[in-house]
Scaffold this active site. Structure first.
Site, PDB file in Angstrom:
ATOM      1  N   GLU A   1       0.811  -1.220   0.000  1.00 15.75           N
ATOM      2  CA  GLU A   1       0.000   0.000   0.000  1.00 15.75           C
ATOM      3  C   GLU A   1       0.848   1.276   0.000  1.00 15.75           C
ATOM      4  O   GLU A   1       0.374   2.330   0.404  1.00 15.75           O
ATOM      5  CB  GLU A   1      -0.948  -0.012   1.200  1.00 15.75           C
ATOM      6  CG  GLU A   1      -1.929  -1.187   1.138  1.00 15.75           C
ATOM      7  CD  GLU A   1      -3.069  -0.994   2.106  1.00 15.75           C
ATOM      8  OE1 GLU A   1      -4.198  -0.788   1.646  1.00 15.75           O
ATOM      9  OE2 GLU A   1      -2.805  -1.027   3.334  1.00 15.75           O
TER      10      GLU A   1
ATOM     11  N   HIS B   1      -0.091   5.719   7.639  1.00  9.92           N
ATOM     12  CA  HIS B   1      -1.224   4.832   7.357  1.00  9.92           C
ATOM     13  C   HIS B   1      -1.301   3.780   8.454  1.00  9.92           C
ATOM     14  O   HIS B   1      -0.311   3.120   8.760  1.00  9.92           O
ATOM     15  CB  HIS B   1      -1.075   4.131   6.007  1.00  9.92           C
ATOM     16  CG  HIS B   1      -2.043   2.997   5.863  1.00  9.92           C
ATOM     17  ND1 HIS B   1      -3.407   3.172   5.958  1.00  9.92           N
ATOM     18  CD2 HIS B   1      -1.862   1.655   5.690  1.00  9.92           C
ATOM     19  CE1 HIS B   1      -4.017   1.996   5.827  1.00  9.92           C
ATOM     20  NE2 HIS B   1      -3.097   1.058   5.666  1.00  9.92           N
TER      21      HIS B   1
ATOM     22  N   HIS C   1      -4.111   1.036  11.027  1.00  3.79           N
ATOM     23  CA  HIS C   1      -5.408   0.405  11.316  1.00  3.79           C
ATOM     24  C   HIS C   1      -5.846   0.828  12.718  1.00  3.79           C
ATOM     25  O   HIS C   1      -6.354   0.045  13.492  1.00  3.79           O
ATOM     26  CB  HIS C   1      -5.284  -1.116  11.222  1.00  3.79           C
ATOM     27  CG  HIS C   1      -4.719  -1.614   9.926  1.00  3.79           C
ATOM     28  ND1 HIS C   1      -4.224  -2.880   9.747  1.00  3.79           N
ATOM     29  CD2 HIS C   1      -4.568  -0.991   8.722  1.00  3.79           C
ATOM     30  CE1 HIS C   1      -3.798  -3.013   8.501  1.00  3.79           C
ATOM     31  NE2 HIS C   1      -3.989  -1.876   7.863  1.00  3.79           N
TER      32      HIS C   1
ATOM     33  N   HIS D   1     -10.974  -0.551   7.258  1.00  3.03           N
ATOM     34  CA  HIS D   1      -9.543  -0.703   7.046  1.00  3.03           C
ATOM     35  C   HIS D   1      -8.720   0.127   8.046  1.00  3.03           C
ATOM     36  O   HIS D   1      -7.936  -0.422   8.799  1.00  3.03           O
ATOM     37  CB  HIS D   1      -9.252  -0.281   5.596  1.00  3.03           C
ATOM     38  CG  HIS D   1      -7.843  -0.475   5.144  1.00  3.03           C
ATOM     39  ND1 HIS D   1      -7.494  -0.684   3.840  1.00  3.03           N
ATOM     40  CD2 HIS D   1      -6.674  -0.454   5.823  1.00  3.03           C
ATOM     41  CE1 HIS D   1      -6.172  -0.808   3.745  1.00  3.03           C
ATOM     42  NE2 HIS D   1      -5.662  -0.664   4.922  1.00  3.03           N
TER      43      HIS D   1
END
Lengths: 273, 273, 273, 273
Positions: D114, D133, D135, D204
Site C-alpha cells: 500500500e 497509514h 489500522h 480498514h
C-alpha cells in the site's frame, strides 16, 4: 570478601533483572525427553504460540493450541495441562495425541479436559493443521447474544459474513457441564464449525483453525480484535457496513505478524490481559 | 579504588534492575516476628494474594484479603492497614483477629476500618475459609443499577443466576458513611450474602468468599471478568443467554490459575490497573 | 577470575533494566539551582506527582500540577513547560509564580500557557493548596454532553451530586482558542469552580483542587475512575443510584493511596496511558 | 584496562535494559548502507516514529509512516516491508521511493503493497511532508457507520467538523480486495482526502498527513484518542458539543509531545496494544 561481594551481586542481579528467566529455569520440572520425531523448531514455535496468544490477550490462564503432527496426519501435538499455564508452556510440555485425543505416551501427566476439540476437528478437516481454543474475551458476548460476529475490517476478512455458534445444550441437553470434554461433544462442535475458520462456543469462548500454526494464531488474534471493533461500531448506532463476499474472500499477506509477535514473546515476560 | 568501583556498581545495580526489591527492603518497617503458630507458606501465599489481585485488576490502593486461621476456626488472618497498600503486603504485615475483628496483638498498628466484613462472614459461614473485599471496577456498575450480575460464561459459573446487592441505607439509613466499619454492619452484610459466593456492595465494591484462599481469589478475579463481559453483551443488545441452573452448578478445575497468577506476581513488580 | 566475574557482571548489567535511569541521567539538562526557600522533599513530591498522574492515566503529554508555596500564600510552584513532558518532570523543573501566574525568576524558560488556571484559583480559594489540570480522558465526555458527572462510588464521594462545567464560549465568545491562557479566563474558570473540588472544561479536560497535594492528586485520579464507572453504569441502562448528600459528605481515609502511588512511581518507568 | 571495562559498562548500561535492542541487533539482517544523501537524524527519527506509534496504540503489526525526501520533493522515504514489523524498524530499513511509489534502489527487498497511499498524496498535496497509514482501532468504527468523526476536544482540533471516508467500492466496485495497492487507488484516496488532514478508509483504517513527521504522528495519535472519546460521549447519549469552526482552526503547541513520546520509545521495549 570481594568475592563474596561479587557473588552476592551476581546473585542479586540474578534475582533482579533476570528473575523471570531465572525463576522459570529454577521452577521448571525435570526435563522430559523431547518428542523424538519432531524437530525442535516445531516444538519451540508451538510453545511460543501459547505465549504470543497471552501477550495479545487471547489466552489467559486457560486455553490451548495444537498442531497436526508434521509427519503423521493422524496425530496432533499439544501442551500438557496440570500447573502449566499458557504463558509458561515450554517445548518439554508438548505431548503427542491420536485423533481420539488419547495421549500416545502419558508419562503420568495431566491432560486438558477439552483436548477433544482438537482431535475431532482434525478428523473432519484435512485442510486444518492447527487449532486454537480460548476464552477470547471480546468474542464471548457474540456467543451469548443474537448478534452475529462478522468481518468489520480487512484483517479479519476470514470471518466473512458470519461464523457459527456452538450451543452445547443442543447436543448435551440443558443439563450439561459447558465443557467439550468427550469425543461426542468434540464431534458436535466440529460439525457446527463445518468449513468455517472459527466457531463460537456459547458462554465459553471459541475454536479457531488454520492451515498452519501461524495462520491459526493470526486468526485467533484478529477474531478478538474484530469483536472489539464490532462492539464499538454497534455503540455508534445505525447500520454497519461489513465486508462483502468479495472483500472477505481476498487473501491477505501476514508475513510480518508472526515475526513481530514472536520477537515480542521472546523479548518480554508475559503481560497480563 | 576497586572497592569503590564495586560499591558504585552495587549502588547502580541497586538503583537498577533491583530498585523494586531494594527499595521495598529499605522502606519496610522493622521486621515484626511472624505469627508464631502459622506456617510461613500460609503467610506468604496470603501476602501474595494481595499482589495477584492487584495484577489482575481487582484490588487497587484499597481492598483486603483474609483467611480463616488454619488451626483455630475462631480466628482469621489479614494484613494490617496504615501505609501498606495491597501491592506491597508482606508476611510481616499479616495480623491475627478474633471473629469480632479485634486484633489479638495490636502492636500499635493501624487496622482496616472494614475488617468487620471478614469477621462477621466467618461467624455465619463455617464453609468459608477466605474472604476478599475489593472495589473491583466492572462490578460497581451492577451495584448501582437494576441489572443483576449473572454468570455469562463458564469460568464464572459460581455467580449462578444472580448475586445479591447490599444496600447500606437499608441498615444504616440514608445518613450513612458507606463503610462496613462496625460489627453490626458486618452482620447485615453477611446476612445479605447468605449462602452466596459474592455480595455486591452498592456504590462501593463487593465481598467474595470461598472454601480456600485460591478459590476466593479465583472467584474475585472472574467476577470482575464476568462483569466486563456482561456490560459488553448488554451493549450488543437483545436477550443474553446466561448459564442455566445446571451449567452454573458444575464445578470447574482451576488448578492452573493459581500457579500462573503466583508466578506472575513473583516475577513482576505490581502493574497499574 | 575477577575479570570473568566482571564480564559476567557487565553482561548481566547489560541485560539489566537500568537503561531508563541511565539514559535519563545522560540526557538531562545542566542542573539548575533548586528554589532556595523550598525544602527538597516538597519539590520532590511535587515532581513525583506528575509521574504518579501519568501512571494512573490522568496526565499524558499534557497537563500540570501546582502547589501553593508552603511559606508564602501569594506564590505557587509548578513545573516549567518546554520539552519537559509530565512523566519526566524533576525538582529542577519546578518554578515559582505569583498569583498573576508570572514567573518570579524566568531564567529564559518556557512556561505553560494555561498557568493562569492555577493562579486565579489560588486567589479566590484560600482553602486550596494544590491544583491539577489535565485532559483526563473519561472525564471529557461529561464536559461535552448534558450528563452531569456525579459520585457513583464512595472513593469519589467528593464529587457529590455533581460538578460544574466551564464553557469557554460563555466568556470568550464562539470565537475562542479553547485555552485558559489569560488571567481573565482563569478568573472565569475559578468562578465556575466556585466552592467545588472539580470543574470540567468543555472539550478540554478538568481542573481539580485540594487542601494538599496528596488530596488533589487523589481526587484527580478518582474523578477519572468515577467517570469510567458512570459511563459503564449508563450502558447498563435504567436509573443509577448515586451517593446521596450524606454519603457524599463523609470524609474518607486515603493514607495508603499516596504511599502506594509514590512507590510505583519510584520503582517504575512511566507507563503509557 | 579497568577504565575501559568501566566505560564499556557505562556504555552497555546506557544501552541497558536495552536488551531488546541488543537482541534486535543480534537478530537483524546484514546491515545495508544508509541512504547516502539523507542525514542520520532524519532516518533515526523516521524509524523511531514507527515505534512511537506502536507505543501509542496506532500501529500494530501493520501500518507505515513516510516522509517526503528532505532534499527532493519528488521522492519519499519509508520502511521496507518483509518481516520488519513497525516496532522493529531501524534506519537501515528505510528506502527511497519516487512519487509513483517505485523503489529507487530495490536491493531485492519486499515493499509494502500500500505504498501508493503515500506517493499519490505527496503528488497532490505539496503542503504535506509526512504520511501515516494505520489500522488505528478506535477509528475503524467511524469508517463503517454513518457517524462522522469530529473534533470533540482541543488536542484533536485538526479534525474540525468532520473528516471524509474513502469507500473503496466507489472506485473499485463491490469486487475489490480492500487494499490501496495501485497508483489508481492511491489517486482515488488522495482525492477523497482533499485538503483534510485525515481520511478514514472504510473497514480498514486511516491515512493521516502533516507538514512534518512530528505533526503527522501527533495527529495520528490524537485521531485515535478523539475517536475513543467520541464513542464514550455517544454512549452517554444526548447531543454532543463538538468544537466549532473557530475552535477547530486555532493552532496548538505540541512541543512536548514528540519529546515525551521519543523518550518513551527509546527507554522502553515496544508495548502491546
Amino acid at each position: 570478601m570481594r568475592k563474596r561481594l561479587l557473588s552476592g551481586l551476581i546473585a542479586i542481579a540474578a534475582i533482579g533483572a533476570l528473575a523471570p528467566l531465572a525463576m522459570r529455569a529454577a521452577n521448571s520440572q525435570p526435563t522430559a525427553p523431547l518428542l523424538a520425531d519432531v524437530d525442535e523448531t516445531t516444538l519451540s514455535e508451538l510453545a511460543l504460540s501459547y505465549r504470543i496468544l497471552v501477550n495479545e490477550g487471547v489466552l489467559d490462564a486457560y486455553g490451548h493450541v495444537s498442531i497436526r503432527h508434521p509427519k503423521d496426519p493422524n496425530r496432533f501435538l499439544m501442551a500438557r495441562s496440570g500447573e502449566v499455564a499458557p504463558a509458561y508452556v515450554t517445548p518439554n510440555d508438548i505431548m503427542e495425541f491420536d485423533l481420539d485425543s488419547s495421549a500416545i505416551d502419558l508419562r503420568g501427566r495431566a491432560l486438558h479436559s477439552e483436548r477433544f476439540i482438537h482431535g475431532e476437528i482434525y478428523k473432519v478437516r484435512p485442510d486444518v493443521n492447527a487449532v486454537v481454543h480460548s476464552h477470547s474475551r471480546a468474542v464471548i458476548p457474540f456467543g451469548v447474544t443474537k448478534t452475529p460476529l462478522r468481518a468489520i475490517f480487512h484483517n479479519a476478512s476470514f470471518l466473512g459474513e458470519g461464523v457459527p455458534v456452538y450451543e452445547i445444550r443442543d447436543e448435551s441437553s440443558e443439563n450439561n457441564d459447558m465443557l467439550v470434554n468427550t469425543n461426542a461433544k468434540g464431534r458436535a462442535l466440529a460439525k457446527v464449525l463445518g468449513a468455517h475458520p472459527v466457531v463460537l462456543m456459547r458462554g465459553h469462548g471459541d475454536a479457531v483453525v488454520g492451515p498452519s500454526l501461524q495462520v491459526a494464531v493470526f486468526r485467533a488474534i484478529y477474531t478478538e480484535v474484530n469483536a472489539n471493533l464490532q462492539i464499538q461500531a454497534t455503540m455508534l448506532g445505525g447500520p454497519i457496513t461489513f465486508l462483502n463476499q468479495y472483500e472477505a474472500q481476498k487473501a491477505q499477506g501476514m508475513e510480518r505478524t508472526w515475526e513481530a509477535w514472536k520477537r515480542q514473546a521472546l523479548e518480554r515476560e508475559p503481560t497480563r490481559r
